[in-house]
Design a protein around this motif. Structure first.
Motif, PDB file in Angstrom:
ATOM      1  N   TRP A  86       0.827  -1.203   0.000  1.00  0.00           N
ATOM      2  CA  TRP A  86       0.000   0.000   0.000  1.00  0.00           C
ATOM      3  C   TRP A  86       0.868   1.262   0.000  1.00  0.00           C
ATOM      4  O   TRP A  86       0.568   2.230  -0.685  1.00  0.00           O
ATOM      5  CB  TRP A  86      -0.972   0.004   1.188  1.00  0.00           C
ATOM      6  N   LEU A  87       1.959   1.232   0.770  1.00  0.00           N
ATOM      7  CA  LEU A  87       2.852   2.390   0.826  1.00  0.00           C
ATOM      8  C   LEU A  87       3.610   2.546  -0.496  1.00  0.00           C
ATOM      9  O   LEU A  87       3.816   3.665  -0.971  1.00  0.00           O
ATOM     10  CB  LEU A  87       3.833   2.240   1.998  1.00  0.00           C
ATOM     11  N   GLY A  88       3.999   1.428  -1.081  1.00  0.00           N
ATOM     12  CA  GLY A  88       4.646   1.478  -2.396  1.00  0.00           C
ATOM     13  C   GLY A  88       3.745   2.108  -3.436  1.00  0.00           C
ATOM     14  O   GLY A  88       4.189   2.918  -4.254  1.00  0.00           O
ATOM     15  N   TRP A  89       2.459   1.759  -3.386  1.00  0.00           N
ATOM     16  CA  TRP A  89       1.521   2.352  -4.342  1.00  0.00           C
ATOM     17  C   TRP A  89       1.303   3.835  -4.054  1.00  0.00           C
ATOM     18  O   TRP A  89       1.142   4.630  -4.988  1.00  0.00           O
ATOM     19  CB  TRP A  89       0.195   1.595  -4.327  1.00  0.00           C
ATOM     20  N   VAL A  90       1.305   4.225  -2.784  1.00  0.00           N
ATOM     21  CA  VAL A  90       1.156   5.648  -2.443  1.00  0.00           C
ATOM     22  C   VAL A  90       2.306   6.455  -3.043  1.00  0.00           C
ATOM     23  O   VAL A  90       2.089   7.485  -3.687  1.00  0.00           O
ATOM     24  CB  VAL A  90       1.076   5.854  -0.908  1.00  0.00           C
ATOM     25  N   PHE A  91       3.543   5.990  -2.848  1.00  0.00           N
ATOM     26  CA  PHE A  91       4.704   6.686  -3.424  1.00  0.00           C
ATOM     27  C   PHE A  91       4.622   6.714  -4.948  1.00  0.00           C
ATOM     28  O   PHE A  91       4.869   7.745  -5.584  1.00  0.00           O
ATOM     29  CB  PHE A  91       6.015   6.024  -2.994  1.00  0.00           C
ATOM     30  N   SER A  92       4.290   5.584  -5.545  1.00  0.00           N
ATOM     31  CA  SER A  92       4.231   5.489  -7.003  1.00  0.00           C
ATOM     32  C   SER A  92       3.153   6.396  -7.589  1.00  0.00           C
ATOM     33  O   SER A  92       3.398   7.108  -8.570  1.00  0.00           O
ATOM     34  CB  SER A  92       3.972   4.042  -7.434  1.00  0.00           C
ATOM     35  N   VAL A  93       1.970   6.363  -6.984  1.00  0.00           N
ATOM     36  CA  VAL A  93       0.872   7.192  -7.478  1.00  0.00           C
ATOM     37  C   VAL A  93       1.178   8.676  -7.269  1.00  0.00           C
ATOM     38  O   VAL A  93       0.816   9.512  -8.107  1.00  0.00           O
ATOM     39  CB  VAL A  93      -0.465   6.772  -6.832  1.00  0.00           C
ATOM     40  N   ALA A  94       1.860   9.022  -6.195  1.00  0.00           N
ATOM     41  CA  ALA A  94       2.243  10.423  -5.968  1.00  0.00           C
ATOM     42  C   ALA A  94       3.152  10.918  -7.095  1.00  0.00           C
ATOM     43  O   ALA A  94       2.991  12.039  -7.593  1.00  0.00           O
ATOM     44  CB  ALA A  94       2.931  10.579  -4.617  1.00  0.00           C
ATOM     45  N   VAL A  95       4.090  10.080  -7.516  1.00  0.00           N
ATOM     46  CA  VAL A  95       4.975  10.448  -8.630  1.00  0.00           C
ATOM     47  C   VAL A  95       4.165  10.600  -9.912  1.00  0.00           C
ATOM     48  O   VAL A  95       4.337  11.572 -10.658  1.00  0.00           O
ATOM     49  CB  VAL A  95       6.101   9.404  -8.811  1.00  0.00           C
ATOM     50  N   ALA A  96       3.266   9.657 -10.169  1.00  0.00           N
ATOM     51  CA  ALA A  96       2.442   9.725 -11.376  1.00  0.00           C
ATOM     52  C   ALA A  96       1.534  10.956 -11.351  1.00  0.00           C
ATOM     53  O   ALA A  96       1.368  11.629 -12.370  1.00  0.00           O
ATOM     54  CB  ALA A  96       1.601   8.457 -11.513  1.00  0.00           C
ATOM     55  N   PHE A  97       0.969  11.266 -10.181  1.00  0.00           N
ATOM     56  CA  PHE A  97       0.105  12.435 -10.062  1.00  0.00           C
ATOM     57  C   PHE A  97       0.886  13.723 -10.334  1.00  0.00           C
ATOM     58  O   PHE A  97       0.415  14.607 -11.046  1.00  0.00           O
ATOM     59  CB  PHE A  97      -0.563  12.487  -8.684  1.00  0.00           C
ATOM     60  N   ALA A  98       2.090  13.823  -9.775  1.00  0.00           N
ATOM     61  CA  ALA A  98       2.922  15.012 -10.015  1.00  0.00           C
ATOM     62  C   ALA A  98       3.259  15.125 -11.500  1.00  0.00           C
ATOM     63  O   ALA A  98       3.253  16.232 -12.058  1.00  0.00           O
ATOM     64  CB  ALA A  98       4.191  14.942  -9.177  1.00  0.00           C
ATOM     65  N   ALA A  99       3.535  13.995 -12.152  1.00  0.00           N
ATOM     66  CA  ALA A  99       3.832  14.023 -13.590  1.00  0.00           C
ATOM     67  C   ALA A  99       2.601  14.437 -14.389  1.00  0.00           C
ATOM     68  O   ALA A  99       2.704  15.210 -15.352  1.00  0.00           O
ATOM     69  CB  ALA A  99       4.327  12.651 -14.044  1.00  0.00           C
ATOM     70  N   LEU A 100       1.431  13.951 -13.992  1.00  0.00           N
ATOM     71  CA  LEU A 100       0.201  14.322 -14.685  1.00  0.00           C
ATOM     72  C   LEU A 100      -0.094  15.811 -14.524  1.00  0.00           C
ATOM     73  O   LEU A 100      -0.442  16.494 -15.492  1.00  0.00           O
ATOM     74  CB  LEU A 100      -0.972  13.494 -14.149  1.00  0.00           C
TER      75      LEU A 100
END
Length: 131
Positions: A86-100
């Motif tokens: 869950w924490l791995g997905w939080v970090f990953s999605v945060a990066v994707a959100f910033a890129a978006l």
């Protein structure tokens, strides 16, 4: 595009290893600058005419953004390895959100970079007073 697509595909397929691929694509640019990036190299060849007259961004800001993304995706890898998916997905999605958000016109990393530059002297002075 690549960051957002890679992370969303990883999330959709529940394959954290795909975030490792995104990390591997970003790491050379974070460590050695944009010319070491496989994405930059391929894009420079394929889009040569389209980018010939495009404005060039400050490489320091680009590298800062890449370092943030690599650190966060690295933290995601560590979380996945340690069983905290869950924490791995939080970090990953945060990066994707910033890129978006950057693709939409606001660069979070750029904002942080310039805030740091503006406030650096205050931070240094405060640190010197604390000694």
């Amino acid at each position: 595009g690549i960051i957002v697509g890679g992370v969303l595909l990883a999330l959709w397929t529940n394959q954290p290893l795909l975030t490792t691929v995104v990390l591997a694509l970003l790491a050379p640019a974070a460590l050695f600058g944009r010319k070491a990036s496989p994405v930059f190299r391929i894009g420079s060849v394929l889009l040569r005419e389209a980018i010939a007259h495009a404005p060039v961004e400050d490489q320091r800001v680009q590298r800062f953004n890449n370092i943030i993304a690599v650190v966060m995706l690295g933290a995601a890898q560590l979380a996945f390895i340690l069983g905290a998916a869950w924490l791995g997905w939080v970090f990953s999605v945060a990066v994707a959100f910033a890129a978006l958000v950057a693709l939409c016109g606001f660069c979070v990393g750029c904002f942080l970079y310039f805030q740091f530059r503006i406030n650096r002297s205050r931070l240094v002075r405060a640190g010197a007073r604390g000694k």
